[in-house]
Write a protein that holds these residues in place. Structure first.
Motif, PDB file in Angstrom:
ATOM      1  N   GLU A  23       0.832  -1.208   0.000  1.00 10.42           N
ATOM      2  CA  GLU A  23       0.000   0.000   0.000  1.00 10.42           C
ATOM      3  C   GLU A  23       0.864   1.254   0.000  1.00 10.42           C
ATOM      4  N   ASN A  24       1.939   1.233   0.766  1.00  9.14           N
ATOM      5  CA  ASN A  24       2.840   2.383   0.812  1.00  9.14           C
ATOM      6  C   ASN A  24       3.466   2.641  -0.555  1.00  9.14           C
ATOM      7  N   LEU A  25       3.891   1.577  -1.234  1.00  9.26           N
ATOM      8  CA  LEU A  25       4.457   1.730  -2.578  1.00  9.26           C
ATOM      9  C   LEU A  25       3.416   2.273  -3.551  1.00  9.26           C
ATOM     10  N   LEU A  26       2.193   1.762  -3.461  1.00 11.23           N
ATOM     11  CA  LEU A  26       1.135   2.204  -4.368  1.00 11.23           C
ATOM     12  C   LEU A  26       0.790   3.671  -4.150  1.00 11.23           C
ATOM     13  N   GLN A  27       0.700   4.075  -2.899  1.00 11.84           N
ATOM     14  CA  GLN A  27       0.353   5.466  -2.599  1.00 11.84           C
ATOM     15  C   GLN A  27       1.443   6.423  -3.060  1.00 11.84           C
ATOM     16  N   ARG A  28       2.688   6.061  -2.826  1.00 10.86           N
ATOM     17  CA  ARG A  28       3.782   6.932  -3.253  1.00 10.86           C
ATOM     18  C   ARG A  28       3.893   6.960  -4.774  1.00 10.86           C
ATOM     19  N   GLY A  29       3.637   5.811  -5.402  1.00 18.17           N
ATOM     20  CA  GLY A  29       3.659   5.775  -6.861  1.00 18.17           C
ATOM     21  C   GLY A  29       2.550   6.602  -7.475  1.00 18.17           C
ATOM     22  N   ALA A  30       1.363   6.556  -6.861  1.00 16.85           N
ATOM     23  CA  ALA A  30       0.243   7.367  -7.353  1.00 16.85           C
ATOM     24  C   ALA A  30       0.530   8.851  -7.159  1.00 16.85           C
ATOM     25  N   ALA A  31       1.136   9.208  -6.024  1.00 15.33           N
ATOM     26  CA  ALA A  31       1.466  10.611  -5.757  1.00 15.33           C
ATOM     27  C   ALA A  31       2.485  11.141  -6.759  1.00 15.33           C
ATOM     28  N   GLN A  32       3.361  10.271  -7.237  1.00 16.46           N
ATOM     29  CA  GLN A  32       4.367  10.672  -8.223  1.00 16.46           C
ATOM     30  C   GLN A  32       3.835  10.612  -9.652  1.00 16.46           C
ATOM     31  N   GLY A  33       2.632  10.074  -9.810  1.00 15.39           N
ATOM     32  CA  GLY A  33       2.030   9.994 -11.129  1.00 15.39           C
ATOM     33  C   GLY A  33       2.483   8.817 -11.964  1.00 15.39           C
ATOM     34  N   VAL A  34       3.142   7.839 -11.337  1.00 11.90           N
ATOM     35  CA  VAL A  34       3.621   6.683 -12.103  1.00 11.90           C
ATOM     36  C   VAL A  34       2.691   5.474 -11.970  1.00 11.90           C
ATOM     37  N   PHE A  35       1.880   5.431 -10.911  1.00 12.87           N
ATOM     38  CA  PHE A  35       0.919   4.350 -10.722  1.00 12.87           C
ATOM     39  C   PHE A  35      -0.497   4.916 -10.735  1.00 12.87           C
ATOM     40  N   ARG A  36      -1.427   4.096 -11.190  1.00 18.00           N
ATOM     41  CA  ARG A  36      -2.832   4.485 -11.132  1.00 18.00           C
ATOM     42  C   ARG A  36      -3.308   4.498  -9.681  1.00 18.00           C
ATOM     43  N   GLU A  37      -4.336   5.246  -9.423  1.00 18.41           N
ATOM     44  CA  GLU A  37      -4.906   5.303  -8.081  1.00 18.41           C
ATOM     45  C   GLU A  37      -5.970   4.224  -7.904  1.00 18.41           C
ATOM     46  N   GLY A  38      -6.226   3.890  -6.655  1.00 15.91           N
ATOM     47  CA  GLY A  38      -7.336   3.003  -6.326  1.00 15.91           C
ATOM     48  C   GLY A  38      -7.083   1.527  -6.531  1.00 15.91           C
ATOM     49  N   ILE A  39      -5.826   1.117  -6.612  1.00 15.39           N
ATOM     50  CA  ILE A  39      -5.514  -0.302  -6.801  1.00 15.39           C
ATOM     51  C   ILE A  39      -5.345  -0.964  -5.438  1.00 15.39           C
ATOM     52  N   SER A  40      -5.944  -2.113  -5.276  1.00 16.71           N
ATOM     53  CA  SER A  40      -5.880  -2.834  -4.012  1.00 16.71           C
ATOM     54  C   SER A  40      -4.543  -3.559  -3.861  1.00 16.71           C
ATOM     55  N   PRO A  41      -3.919  -3.480  -2.691  1.00 14.92           N
ATOM     56  CA  PRO A  41      -2.699  -4.254  -2.447  1.00 14.92           C
ATOM     57  C   PRO A  41      -2.922  -5.758  -2.619  1.00 14.92           C
ATOM     58  N   THR A  42      -4.128  -6.209  -2.287  1.00 17.61           N
ATOM     59  CA  THR A  42      -4.434  -7.631  -2.447  1.00 17.61           C
ATOM     60  C   THR A  42      -4.358  -8.046  -3.907  1.00 17.61           C
ATOM     61  N   THR A  43      -4.844  -7.182  -4.801  1.00 18.40           N
ATOM     62  CA  THR A  43      -4.792  -7.480  -6.232  1.00 18.40           C
ATOM     63  C   THR A  43      -3.352  -7.556  -6.721  1.00 18.40           C
ATOM     64  N   VAL A  44      -2.528  -6.637  -6.262  1.00 24.81           N
ATOM     65  CA  VAL A  44      -1.119  -6.648  -6.651  1.00 24.81           C
ATOM     66  C   VAL A  44      -0.454  -7.930  -6.168  1.00 24.81           C
ATOM     67  N   TYR A  45      -0.703  -8.274  -4.911  1.00 23.81           N
ATOM     68  CA  TYR A  45      -0.120  -9.488  -4.346  1.00 23.81           C
ATOM     69  C   TYR A  45      -0.562 -10.728  -5.120  1.00 23.81           C
ATOM     70  N   MET A  46      -1.855 -10.826  -5.404  1.00 25.10           N
ATOM     71  CA  MET A  46      -2.366 -12.001  -6.116  1.00 25.10           C
ATOM     72  C   MET A  46      -1.816 -12.077  -7.538  1.00 25.10           C
ATOM     73  N   THR A  47      -1.505 -10.921  -8.118  1.00 25.74           N
ATOM     74  CA  THR A  47      -0.950 -10.901  -9.474  1.00 25.74           C
ATOM     75  C   THR A  47       0.437 -11.525  -9.500  1.00 25.74           C
TER      76      THR A  47
ATOM     77  N   ALA B   5      -2.633   2.580 -18.133  1.00 28.09           N
ATOM     78  CA  ALA B   5      -2.955   1.181 -18.396  1.00 28.09           C
ATOM     79  C   ALA B   5      -4.452   1.031 -18.577  1.00 28.09           C
ATOM     80  N   ASN B   6      -4.842   0.297 -19.591  1.00 26.90           N
ATOM     81  CA  ASN B   6      -6.262   0.085 -19.886  1.00 26.90           C
ATOM     82  C   ASN B   6      -6.762  -1.101 -19.079  1.00 26.90           C
ATOM     83  N   SER B   7      -6.957  -0.864 -17.782  1.00 23.85           N
ATOM     84  CA  SER B   7      -7.356  -1.949 -16.890  1.00 23.85           C
ATOM     85  C   SER B   7      -8.270  -1.407 -15.814  1.00 23.85           C
ATOM     86  N   THR B   8      -9.178  -2.231 -15.368  1.00 24.43           N
ATOM     87  CA  THR B   8     -10.099  -1.847 -14.307  1.00 24.43           C
ATOM     88  C   THR B   8      -9.493  -2.173 -12.958  1.00 24.43           C
ATOM     89  N   SER B   9      -9.493  -1.228 -12.038  1.00 25.25           N
ATOM     90  CA  SER B   9      -8.960  -1.471 -10.701  1.00 25.25           C
ATOM     91  C   SER B   9      -9.830  -2.485  -9.981  1.00 25.25           C
TER      92      SER B   9
END
Length: 232
Positions: A155-179, A227-231
């Motif tokens: 979650e910390n990586l996702l939030q910092r990435g979104a703040a920097q504009g490199v990651f999309r917002e609203g992605i669940s850490p669980t989804t990232v882990y399962m991926t 990225a053309n993907s649904t969160s």
């Protein structure tokens, strides 16, 4: 206490003429039983594992096994707790909080991939527990809580990435882990059928390294802005 050269302390020995036995610390005995049980349950599953075999492998006896774990079921649950604790604690050295978000995701994904490769017993135990519908994980008082710190790091990586504009917002850490965990787990757990039916070179060093990079690429492609993907 005996003088030097007189032999071991009588308190550590049985009465003569029996031979002396080394004193084993309780924590050491428990750890040896647990390690033996990990290998036995990973190889044979809960139903096929034998307490006698675990006692023999750990160089102890069933009385000590029951003393520490109660019964075979208690030992199996302790094994699940031990392997999940090990995989989650192995992340501590990654220093993800101080990494660039993209570099942090890459480090996390490759760490998980290399961990699965180095610990096939974890893959086997997890697969076996899923065949049992997660029944024994549910009985544990600690397994579900062990994942909390992992998801907090993601979650910390996702939030910092979104703040920097490199990651999309609203992605669940669980989804990232399962991926990333799912892509790694499938490769190893299905290695033999993939090797037989799809790719005979699946277990070569080159293929293994390439798959790790593929997991990184898929995970980052999902996270990146545009990225053309649904969160999820």
């Amino acid at each position: 206490m005996t003088a030097e050269g007189e032999g071991p302390d009588a308190a550590t020995c049985s009465s003569a003429p029996r031979t002396c036995r080394p004193v084993r610390h309780p924590d050491s005995t428990r750890a040896m039983i647990l390690e033996a049980a990990i290998q036995e349950f990973a190889a044979k599953g809960l139903a096929g594992a034998r307490v006698d075999a675990i006692a023999l492998r750990s160089k102890t006896n069933k009385r000590m096994l029951y003393h520490f774990f109660g019964d075979k079921t208690g030992l199996y649950i302790a094994v699940l707790e031990a392997v999940v604790t090990h995989v989650t604690s192995s992340m501590r050295g990654l220093n993800l909080a101080n990494r660039d978000p993209v570099d942090g995701i890459r480090a996390l994904v490759l760490h998980n991939w290399h961990y699965l490769l180095a610990h096939p017993e974890f893959v086997s135990l997890l697969a076996g527990e899923n065949l049992l519908k997660g029944e024994y994980s549910k009985r544990s008082n600690m397994i579900s809580s062990l994942h909390g710190p992992v998801f907090a790091k993601i979650e910390n990586l996702l939030q910092r990435g979104a703040a920097q504009g490199v990651f999309r917002e609203g992605i669940s850490p669980t989804t990232v882990y399962m991926t990333y965990a799912g892509l790694g787990f499938f490769y190893i757990s299905n290695r033999h059928t993939v090797e037989t039916n799809l790719n005979p070179d699946v277990w070569t060093c080159g293929s293994i390294e390439a798959w790790g990079e593929h997991i990184v690429a898929v995970t980052l492609a999902f996270l990146r802005t545009g990225a053309n993907s649904t969160s999820v």
